[in-house]
Design an enzyme around this catalytic site. Structure first.
Site, PDB file in Angstrom:
ATOM      1  N   GLU A  47      76.620 -76.393 -56.506  1.00 59.19           N
ATOM      2  CA  GLU A  47      75.451 -76.601 -55.761  1.00 59.19           C
ATOM      3  C   GLU A  47      74.926 -77.843 -55.960  1.00 59.19           C
ATOM      4  O   GLU A  47      74.426 -78.159 -57.034  1.00 59.19           O
ATOM      5  CB  GLU A  47      74.277 -75.501 -56.131  1.00 59.19           C
ATOM      6  CG  GLU A  47      73.568 -74.918 -54.763  1.00 59.19           C
ATOM      7  CD  GLU A  47      72.677 -75.909 -54.345  1.00 59.19           C
ATOM      8  OE1 GLU A  47      72.638 -76.119 -53.078  1.00 59.19           O
ATOM      9  OE2 GLU A  47      71.875 -76.573 -55.053  1.00 59.19           O
ATOM     10  N   CYS A  78      83.857 -79.968 -52.524  1.00 58.43           N
ATOM     11  CA  CYS A  78      82.967 -79.253 -52.096  1.00 58.43           C
ATOM     12  C   CYS A  78      81.430 -79.901 -52.345  1.00 58.43           C
ATOM     13  O   CYS A  78      81.266 -80.987 -51.662  1.00 58.43           O
ATOM     14  CB  CYS A  78      82.793 -77.888 -52.549  1.00 58.43           C
ATOM     15  SG  CYS A  78      82.001 -76.775 -51.096  1.00 58.43           S
ATOM     16  N   ARG A  99      76.198 -81.074 -44.900  1.00 57.69           N
ATOM     17  CA  ARG A  99      76.043 -79.729 -45.898  1.00 57.69           C
ATOM     18  C   ARG A  99      76.140 -78.456 -45.205  1.00 57.69           C
ATOM     19  O   ARG A  99      75.490 -78.194 -44.322  1.00 57.69           O
ATOM     20  CB  ARG A  99      74.782 -79.954 -46.864  1.00 57.69           C
ATOM     21  CG  ARG A  99      74.829 -80.772 -48.010  1.00 57.69           C
ATOM     22  CD  ARG A  99      73.478 -80.630 -48.679  1.00 57.69           C
ATOM     23  NE  ARG A  99      73.581 -79.657 -49.614  1.00 57.69           N
ATOM     24  CZ  ARG A  99      72.632 -78.835 -50.085  1.00 57.69           C
ATOM     25  NH1 ARG A  99      71.240 -79.517 -50.215  1.00 57.69           N
ATOM     26  NH2 ARG A  99      72.892 -77.736 -50.836  1.00 57.69           N
ATOM     27  N   HIS A 164      88.149 -76.018 -52.009  1.00 56.49           N
ATOM     28  CA  HIS A 164      88.486 -75.930 -53.432  1.00 56.49           C
ATOM     29  C   HIS A 164      89.810 -75.800 -53.719  1.00 56.49           C
ATOM     30  O   HIS A 164      90.268 -74.654 -53.998  1.00 56.49           O
ATOM     31  CB  HIS A 164      87.680 -74.513 -53.669  1.00 56.49           C
ATOM     32  CG  HIS A 164      86.209 -74.842 -53.843  1.00 56.49           C
ATOM     33  ND1 HIS A 164      85.164 -75.040 -54.703  1.00 56.49           N
ATOM     34  CD2 HIS A 164      85.561 -74.539 -52.896  1.00 56.49           C
ATOM     35  CE1 HIS A 164      83.982 -74.877 -54.396  1.00 56.49           C
ATOM     36  NE2 HIS A 164      84.094 -74.565 -53.291  1.00 56.49           N
ATOM     37  N   GLU A 166      91.038 -76.138 -56.564  1.00 55.07           N
ATOM     38  CA  GLU A 166      91.135 -75.331 -58.019  1.00 55.07           C
ATOM     39  C   GLU A 166      91.122 -73.827 -57.836  1.00 55.07           C
ATOM     40  O   GLU A 166      91.390 -73.379 -58.804  1.00 55.07           O
ATOM     41  CB  GLU A 166      89.884 -76.000 -58.902  1.00 55.07           C
ATOM     42  CG  GLU A 166      88.573 -75.334 -58.655  1.00 55.07           C
ATOM     43  CD  GLU A 166      87.660 -75.754 -57.220  1.00 55.07           C
ATOM     44  OE1 GLU A 166      88.361 -76.540 -56.460  1.00 55.07           O
ATOM     45  OE2 GLU A 166      86.577 -75.519 -57.029  1.00 55.07           O
TER      46      GLU A 166
HETATM   47  N1  GLN Z   1      76.821 -75.713 -50.152  1.00 55.70           N
HETATM   48  C1  GLN Z   1      76.945 -76.379 -51.392  1.00 55.70           C
HETATM   49  C2  GLN Z   1      76.323 -77.470 -51.560  1.00 55.70           C
HETATM   50  O1  GLN Z   1      75.972 -78.264 -50.375  1.00 55.70           O
HETATM   51  C3  GLN Z   1      78.308 -76.604 -51.874  1.00 55.70           C
HETATM   52  C4  GLN Z   1      79.156 -75.203 -51.859  1.00 55.70           C
HETATM   53  C5  GLN Z   1      80.347 -75.293 -53.059  1.00 55.70           C
HETATM   54  O2  GLN Z   1      80.349 -76.245 -53.665  1.00 55.70           O
HETATM   55  N2  GLN Z   1      81.224 -74.313 -52.881  1.00 55.70           N
HETATM   56  O3  GLN Z   1      76.057 -77.793 -52.724  1.00 55.70           O
END
Ligand code: GLN
Length: 189
Positions: A47, A78, A99, A164, A166
């Protein structure tokens, strides 16, 4: 070769495993001191607001931003892409980031992605993913979806993906980071 994985929040151990599978030593980075002596760093998903707050709380936002600006090879996935694209966060890539850019219906989805020069597609796992609306030089788009959304981009020492890598069994992005970013820098240093 020592690669740090920012370990304040998010998908940390998955990156460590992938990097280890690629033959790199890893260090979980939780304090400013942990930033010393790294050959590269991964800023994981999670996040972005929470990670940013923790970076400020641990007095790491500026030191990390400085290292990125000084050329430390950096791979953001992400939320890591979000932080690298925000001028007020890590400011590692000139891009306009959206985002949670895929909205509610497509909160999480998977999609096979074509990467120029790679023989087979890369399976992208998107979880409340961002995308880049545009990039400006010296940033370059690496993967652009048919609808124009940019989901992977690079700028000098910085690699970012909205998805992702990973969370797949596919090491190619981590290997690409090591070969084209970390090793390239170590050689010329
Ligand atoms: N929506 C998240 C953000 O803006 C990112 C989500 C994620 O890393 N899987 O921080």
């Amino acid at each position: 070769m020592l690669i740090g994985v920012l370990g304040l929040q998010g998908a940390v151990s998955e990156h460590e495993r992938m990097l280890a599978d690629c033959g790199a030593k890893t260090r979980r980075v939780k304090t400013p001191e942990d930033l010393n002596g790294l050959d590269g760093i991964v800023v994981p998903g999670g996040e972005s607001t929470a990670i940013r707050k923790l970076l400020v709380r641990e007095s790491m936002l500026e030191p990390l931003r400085d290292l990125v600006a000084q050329g430390l090879p950096t791979f953001g996935t992400c939320a890591g892409m979000v932080l690298l694209a925000q001028p007020e966060s890590l400011a590692g890539i000139h891009a306009d980031v959206e985002r949670n850019g895929f909205g509610r219906q497509r909160e999480s989805f998977e999609s096979d992605l074509q990467v120029t020069g790679w023989e087979t597609p890369f399976h992208g796992v998107f979880i409340r993913a961002p995308y880049l609306k545009s990039v400006s030089a010296p940033a370059e788009a690496l993967i652009t979806l048919d609808d124009g959304r940019i989901v992977a981009a690079t700028e000098k020492n910085v690699l970012t993906t909205a998805f992702h890598p990973e969370l797949t069994g596919d090491k190619r992005f981590h290997q690409y980071f090591i070969d084209e970013f970390v090793k390239a820098t170590t050689k010329t240093a």
